[in-house]
Design an enzyme around this catalytic site. Structure first.
Site, PDB file in Angstrom:
ATOM      1  N   ARG A 103       0.836  -1.217   0.000  1.00 36.73           N
ATOM      2  CA  ARG A 103       0.000   0.000   0.000  1.00 36.73           C
ATOM      3  C   ARG A 103       0.873   1.270   0.000  1.00 36.73           C
ATOM      4  O   ARG A 103       0.568   2.253   0.691  1.00 36.73           O
ATOM      5  CB  ARG A 103      -0.941   0.034   1.212  1.00 36.73           C
ATOM      6  CG  ARG A 103      -1.953  -1.090   1.292  1.00 36.73           C
ATOM      7  CD  ARG A 103      -2.989  -0.991   0.174  1.00 36.73           C
ATOM      8  NE  ARG A 103      -4.077  -1.920   0.398  1.00 36.73           N
ATOM      9  CZ  ARG A 103      -4.074  -3.190  -0.012  1.00 36.73           C
ATOM     10  NH1 ARG A 103      -3.034  -3.670  -0.677  1.00 36.73           N
ATOM     11  NH2 ARG A 103      -5.112  -3.967   0.211  1.00 36.73           N
TER      12      ARG A 103
ATOM     13  N   SER B 149     -10.633  -0.491   3.403  1.00 33.68           N
ATOM     14  CA  SER B 149      -9.855  -0.582   4.655  1.00 33.68           C
ATOM     15  C   SER B 149      -9.398   0.822   5.048  1.00 33.68           C
ATOM     16  O   SER B 149      -8.752   1.506   4.258  1.00 33.68           O
ATOM     17  CB  SER B 149      -8.607  -1.439   4.458  1.00 33.68           C
ATOM     18  OG  SER B 149      -8.949  -2.719   4.020  1.00 33.68           O
TER      19      SER B 149
ATOM     20  N   GLU C  60      -4.627   3.954   5.916  1.00 28.63           N
ATOM     21  CA  GLU C  60      -4.420   3.727   4.478  1.00 28.63           C
ATOM     22  C   GLU C  60      -5.065   4.876   3.698  1.00 28.63           C
ATOM     23  O   GLU C  60      -4.545   5.341   2.687  1.00 28.63           O
ATOM     24  CB  GLU C  60      -5.062   2.391   4.056  1.00 28.63           C
ATOM     25  CG  GLU C  60      -5.007   2.187   2.552  1.00 28.63           C
ATOM     26  CD  GLU C  60      -5.769   0.969   2.063  1.00 28.63           C
ATOM     27  OE1 GLU C  60      -5.567  -0.139   2.587  1.00 28.63           O
ATOM     28  OE2 GLU C  60      -6.578   1.145   1.127  1.00 28.63           O
TER      29      GLU C  60
HETATM   30  P1  FAD Z   1      -8.737   8.728  -5.172  1.00 27.94           P
HETATM   31  O1  FAD Z   1      -9.387   8.357  -3.887  1.00 27.94           O
HETATM   32  O2  FAD Z   1      -9.436   9.703  -6.040  1.00 27.94           O
HETATM   33  O3  FAD Z   1      -7.265   9.262  -4.860  1.00 27.94           O
HETATM   34  C1  FAD Z   1      -6.410   8.552  -3.980  1.00 27.94           C
HETATM   35  C2  FAD Z   1      -5.047   9.285  -3.932  1.00 27.94           C
HETATM   36  O4  FAD Z   1      -4.398   9.192  -5.197  1.00 27.94           O
HETATM   37  C3  FAD Z   1      -5.169  10.780  -3.651  1.00 27.94           C
HETATM   38  O5  FAD Z   1      -4.035  11.174  -2.911  1.00 27.94           O
HETATM   39  C4  FAD Z   1      -5.133  11.413  -5.038  1.00 27.94           C
HETATM   40  O6  FAD Z   1      -4.686  12.749  -5.043  1.00 27.94           O
HETATM   41  C5  FAD Z   1      -4.173  10.481  -5.760  1.00 27.94           C
HETATM   42  N1  FAD Z   1      -4.427  10.366  -7.195  1.00 27.94           N
HETATM   43  C6  FAD Z   1      -5.544   9.840  -7.793  1.00 27.94           C
HETATM   44  N2  FAD Z   1      -5.395   9.820  -9.125  1.00 27.94           N
HETATM   45  C7  FAD Z   1      -4.168  10.341  -9.384  1.00 27.94           C
HETATM   46  C8  FAD Z   1      -3.433  10.604 -10.601  1.00 27.94           C
HETATM   47  N3  FAD Z   1      -3.938  10.337 -11.813  1.00 27.94           N
HETATM   48  N4  FAD Z   1      -2.199  11.149 -10.490  1.00 27.94           N
HETATM   49  C9  FAD Z   1      -1.668  11.449  -9.273  1.00 27.94           C
HETATM   50  N5  FAD Z   1      -2.319  11.240  -8.109  1.00 27.94           N
HETATM   51  C10 FAD Z   1      -3.549  10.693  -8.160  1.00 27.94           C
HETATM   52  N6  FAD Z   1      -7.595  -0.636  -2.314  1.00 27.94           N
HETATM   53  C11 FAD Z   1      -6.788  -1.719  -2.455  1.00 27.94           C
HETATM   54  O7  FAD Z   1      -5.571  -1.570  -2.670  1.00 27.94           O
HETATM   55  N7  FAD Z   1      -7.287  -2.982  -2.384  1.00 27.94           N
HETATM   56  C12 FAD Z   1      -8.597  -3.230  -2.167  1.00 27.94           C
HETATM   57  O8  FAD Z   1      -9.001  -4.381  -2.102  1.00 27.94           O
HETATM   58  C13 FAD Z   1      -9.461  -2.120  -2.006  1.00 27.94           C
HETATM   59  N8  FAD Z   1     -10.791  -2.314  -1.771  1.00 27.94           N
HETATM   60  C14 FAD Z   1     -11.616  -1.246  -1.627  1.00 27.94           C
HETATM   61  C15 FAD Z   1     -12.987  -1.478  -1.398  1.00 27.94           C
HETATM   62  C16 FAD Z   1     -13.860  -0.416  -1.270  1.00 27.94           C
HETATM   63  C17 FAD Z   1     -15.317  -0.695  -1.040  1.00 27.94           C
HETATM   64  C18 FAD Z   1     -13.381   0.920  -1.368  1.00 27.94           C
HETATM   65  C19 FAD Z   1     -14.324   2.067  -1.276  1.00 27.94           C
HETATM   66  C20 FAD Z   1     -12.024   1.159  -1.582  1.00 27.94           C
HETATM   67  C21 FAD Z   1     -11.126   0.083  -1.694  1.00 27.94           C
HETATM   68  N9  FAD Z   1      -9.747   0.264  -1.901  1.00 27.94           N
HETATM   69  C22 FAD Z   1      -8.917  -0.812  -2.092  1.00 27.94           C
HETATM   70  C23 FAD Z   1      -9.175   1.631  -1.953  1.00 27.94           C
HETATM   71  C24 FAD Z   1      -9.289   2.311  -3.334  1.00 27.94           C
HETATM   72  O9  FAD Z   1     -10.182   1.630  -4.148  1.00 27.94           O
HETATM   73  C25 FAD Z   1      -7.925   2.375  -4.038  1.00 27.94           C
HETATM   74  O10 FAD Z   1      -6.995   3.064  -3.250  1.00 27.94           O
HETATM   75  C26 FAD Z   1      -8.007   3.075  -5.405  1.00 27.94           C
HETATM   76  O11 FAD Z   1      -6.805   2.929  -6.095  1.00 27.94           O
HETATM   77  C27 FAD Z   1      -8.349   4.567  -5.268  1.00 27.94           C
HETATM   78  O12 FAD Z   1      -8.650   5.052  -6.559  1.00 27.94           O
HETATM   79  P2  FAD Z   1      -9.370   6.438  -6.768  1.00 27.94           P
HETATM   80  O13 FAD Z   1      -9.332   6.745  -8.228  1.00 27.94           O
HETATM   81  O14 FAD Z   1     -10.709   6.434  -6.131  1.00 27.94           O
HETATM   82  O15 FAD Z   1      -8.379   7.399  -5.993  1.00 27.94           O
HETATM   83  N1  EPU Z   2     -10.636 -10.009  10.683  1.00 19.96           N
HETATM   84  C1  EPU Z   2     -11.278 -10.018  11.900  1.00 19.96           C
HETATM   85  N2  EPU Z   2     -12.343  -9.171  12.069  1.00 19.96           N
HETATM   86  C2  EPU Z   2     -12.780  -8.354  11.098  1.00 19.96           C
HETATM   87  C3  EPU Z   2     -12.115  -8.351   9.852  1.00 19.96           C
HETATM   88  C4  EPU Z   2     -11.034  -9.185   9.665  1.00 19.96           C
HETATM   89  O1  EPU Z   2     -10.915 -10.760  12.805  1.00 19.96           O
HETATM   90  O2  EPU Z   2     -13.748  -7.628  11.334  1.00 19.96           O
HETATM   91  C5  EPU Z   2      -9.466 -10.897  10.489  1.00 19.96           C
HETATM   92  C6  EPU Z   2      -9.795 -12.342  10.166  1.00 19.96           C
HETATM   93  O3  EPU Z   2      -8.843 -13.134  10.854  1.00 19.96           O
HETATM   94  C7  EPU Z   2      -9.523 -12.468   8.687  1.00 19.96           C
HETATM   95  C8  EPU Z   2      -8.395 -11.487   8.499  1.00 19.96           C
HETATM   96  O4  EPU Z   2      -8.683 -10.438   9.430  1.00 19.96           O
HETATM   97  O5  EPU Z   2      -9.182 -13.744   8.338  1.00 19.96           O
HETATM   98  C9  EPU Z   2      -8.253 -10.919   7.100  1.00 19.96           C
HETATM   99  O6  EPU Z   2      -9.481 -10.320   6.710  1.00 19.96           O
HETATM  100  P1  EPU Z   2      -9.814 -10.065   5.162  1.00 19.96           P
HETATM  101  O7  EPU Z   2      -9.553 -11.291   4.380  1.00 19.96           O
HETATM  102  O8  EPU Z   2     -11.159  -9.444   5.087  1.00 19.96           O
HETATM  103  O9  EPU Z   2      -8.698  -9.057   4.702  1.00 19.96           O
HETATM  104  P2  EPU Z   2      -8.121  -7.732   5.364  1.00 19.96           P
HETATM  105  O10 EPU Z   2      -6.734  -8.007   5.832  1.00 19.96           O
HETATM  106  O11 EPU Z   2      -9.073  -7.162   6.354  1.00 19.96           O
HETATM  107  C10 EPU Z   2      -7.006  -6.937   3.166  1.00 19.96           C
HETATM  108  C11 EPU Z   2      -6.893  -5.646   2.415  1.00 19.96           C
HETATM  109  C12 EPU Z   2      -8.123  -5.426   1.561  1.00 19.96           C
HETATM  110  C13 EPU Z   2      -8.209  -6.556   0.543  1.00 19.96           C
HETATM  111  C14 EPU Z   2      -8.320  -7.875   1.309  1.00 19.96           C
HETATM  112  C15 EPU Z   2      -8.293  -9.069   0.383  1.00 19.96           C
HETATM  113  C16 EPU Z   2      -5.504  -4.178   3.730  1.00 19.96           C
HETATM  114  C17 EPU Z   2      -5.440  -3.013   4.629  1.00 19.96           C
HETATM  115  N3  EPU Z   2      -6.717  -4.557   3.352  1.00 19.96           N
HETATM  116  O12 EPU Z   2      -8.078  -6.795   4.069  1.00 19.96           O
HETATM  117  O13 EPU Z   2      -7.946  -4.196   0.841  1.00 19.96           O
HETATM  118  O14 EPU Z   2      -9.335  -6.398  -0.293  1.00 19.96           O
HETATM  119  O15 EPU Z   2      -7.210  -8.007   2.221  1.00 19.96           O
HETATM  120  O16 EPU Z   2      -7.014  -9.264  -0.134  1.00 19.96           O
HETATM  121  O17 EPU Z   2      -4.458  -4.733   3.366  1.00 19.96           O
HETATM  122  C18 EPU Z   2      -8.334  -1.862   0.960  1.00 19.96           C
HETATM  123  O18 EPU Z   2      -7.106  -1.727   0.882  1.00 19.96           O
HETATM  124  O19 EPU Z   2      -9.112  -0.878   0.993  1.00 19.96           O
HETATM  125  C19 EPU Z   2      -8.904  -3.192   1.004  1.00 19.96           C
HETATM  126  C20 EPU Z   2     -10.203  -3.434   1.105  1.00 19.96           C
END
Ligand code: FAD
Ligand code: EPU
Length: 337
Positions: A164, A238, A333
């Site tokens: 991240r 997250s 994050e």
């Molecule tokens: P924004 O929120 O618009 O911007 C994020 C940052 O990037 C800001 O600092 C912005 O200024 C900068 N930025 C954006 N575009 C540019 C550009 N073109 N050039 C320079 N800077 C830029 N993330 C994960 O890694 N894994 C996940 O599994 C994951 N699951 C998610 C689930 C949900 C339900 C939600 C809401 C979010 C999740 N995220 C996850 C976080 C998010 O989706 C990612 O961080 C994504 O890359 C953000 O994209 P965005 O276009 O919305 O960025």
């Molecule tokens: N867990 C709990 N309680 C909770 C949630 C999670 O105990 O309420 C524990 C469980 O042991 C579970 C473990 O956490 O097995 C892992 O949970 P999960 O698989 O949901 O993944 P996560 O670590 O919570 C990460 C990423 C997610 C990504 C998933 C799948 C980060 C910060 N988050 O979540 O990314 O989608 O793994 O790979 O690394 C994001 O970055 O926004 C995001 C959603």
């Protein structure tokens, strides 16, 4: 000349649904439009690039220029017998790029299905999920330096990807507009079902030899069952990163907390922040208009009318209680503005 608007509500532009205003706001469809907009305003210090707003928490009105990125286009720029290089403009929706690649059977990003946001934000925090990260397929990107308005290339080393993390969250923070990203994909995909839940879903579906389309569908199913949909309830995924602690610290904590999960990494042990937060009693807890989600403690939510400040205050309370109970610091994050 692209119209720069005054006092625009950012509520539709962030997945937390926080109602703050941007002093100045412009939508750009090309690098040329962006350069033109930057040349036409007096100050360049307060600039925010906005993609899908899915990793941002606004805590106050933005006193500067918000640039909404609408650059579009996906093209194949190079291929060999076994590989393809796909270049996508930074305003493309990330999941649309995944669907495009899956439809062509180009393997490598199917495990990253359904991550919200744009292509241009993907390198910022090296998006990751379900056993894959952007860095695994990343080739290069082009970015406009917001100070001298020159375009430069970054290769993977120069991006300094981490969990991240990248140079764009560190030394180069706020200095570049990423305009396109090139990824290198496989024509004979290598299926990655290392993440247990994918295996389980494929088994339930009776799929023994999965295609990348099967993996993508399985990931979508898991994500839909675990993570709240921002259209229904405001969130940014997250809120915190999973912390890494030393092996010794982990073993010491395990003596008291026998069921504490942990995954060995290069540098130590990664502990799920969701588990730490749940163990402190926050899961499903609502404080006014905000709270920790009932199914995923790591996701902070806006029940409708929360302010960014309220969500930020909750996040500080959570950090304090995790530190007090386990001695572990959890870092955000989400980008707090
Ligand atoms: P924004 O929120 O618009 O911007 C994020 C940052 O990037 C800001 O600092 C912005 O200024 C900068 N930025 C954006 N575009 C540019 C550009 N073109 N050039 C320079 N800077 C830029 N993330 C994960 O890694 N894994 C996940 O599994 C994951 N699951 C998610 C689930 C949900 C339900 C939600 C809401 C979010 C999740 N995220 C996850 C976080 C998010 O989706 C990612 O961080 C994504 O890359 C953000 O994209 P965005 O276009 O919305 O960025
Ligand atoms: N867990 C709990 N309680 C909770 C949630 C999670 O105990 O309420 C524990 C469980 O042991 C579970 C473990 O956490 O097995 C892992 O949970 P999960 O698989 O949901 O993944 P996560 O670590 O919570 C990460 C990423 C997610 C990504 C998933 C799948 C980060 C910060 N988050 O979540 O990314 O989608 O793994 O790979 O690394 C994001 O970055 O926004 C995001 C959603």
């Amino acid at each position: 000349m692209k119209a720069i608007k005054n006092n625009v509500s950012l509520k539709p532009y962030n997945t937390f649904g926080i109602d703050v205003a941007a002093q100045l706001f412009v939508e750009v469809n090309s690098i040329e439009e962006l350069i033109e907009a930057l040349r036409n305003i007096d100050f360049k210090n307060e600039l925010l690039i906005l993609g899908g707003g899915s990793n941002i928490l606004f805590t106050k009105d933005y006193n500067g220029l918000v640039i909404k990125n609408n650059l579009k286009g996906i093209k194949l720029i190079k291929e060999t017998e076994s590989e393809v290089w796909i270049q996508a403009a930074s305003g493309e929706i990330w999941h649309d790029l995944v669907l495009y690649c899956v439809s062509k059977n180009y393997g490598g990003i199917e495990n990253l299905s359904l991550i919200p946001g744009t292509v241009g934000a993907a390198p910022i925090q090296n998006i990751g999920a379900y056993g894959a990260e952007l860095k695994d397929v990343f080739d290069s990107l082009e970015a406009l330096n917001l100070n001298d308005l020159k375009v430069r290339d970054f290769n993977a080393d120069q991006c300094r990807f981490g969990y991240r993390d990248s140079v764009f969250k560190q030394g180069a923070k706020g200095q570049y507009f990423i305009s396109n990203v090139t990824i290198r994909l496989q024509k004979f995909p290598i299926i990655n079902t290392s993440y247990g839940a994918i295996h389980t879903v494929l088994n339930q579906r009776g799929i023994i030899h999965p295609t990348i389309a099967d993996v993508s569908a399985a990931v979508c199913e898991i994500r839909n069952s675990k993570l709240p949909n921002p259209v229904v309830i405001g969130n940014a995924g997250s809120f915190f990163k999973n912390p890494e602690i030393t092996q010794n610290q982990y073993l010491e904590l395990k003596r008291t907390y026998h069921d504490m999960p942990g995954y060995t990494t290069e540098h130590g042990v990664k502990v799920p922040a969701g588990w730490l937060i749940e163990s402190c009693g926050w899961k499903g807890k609502r404080i006014g208009e905000t709270g920790s989600h009932k199914d995923q403690a790591l996701v902070l939510v806006n029940y409708g009318h929360a302010t960014g400040e309220e969500i930020k205050n909750l996040s500080i309370e959570i950090q304090k209680s995790v530190k007090d109970k386990f001695g572990i610091s959890i870092q955000t994050e989400v980008n707090i503005i």
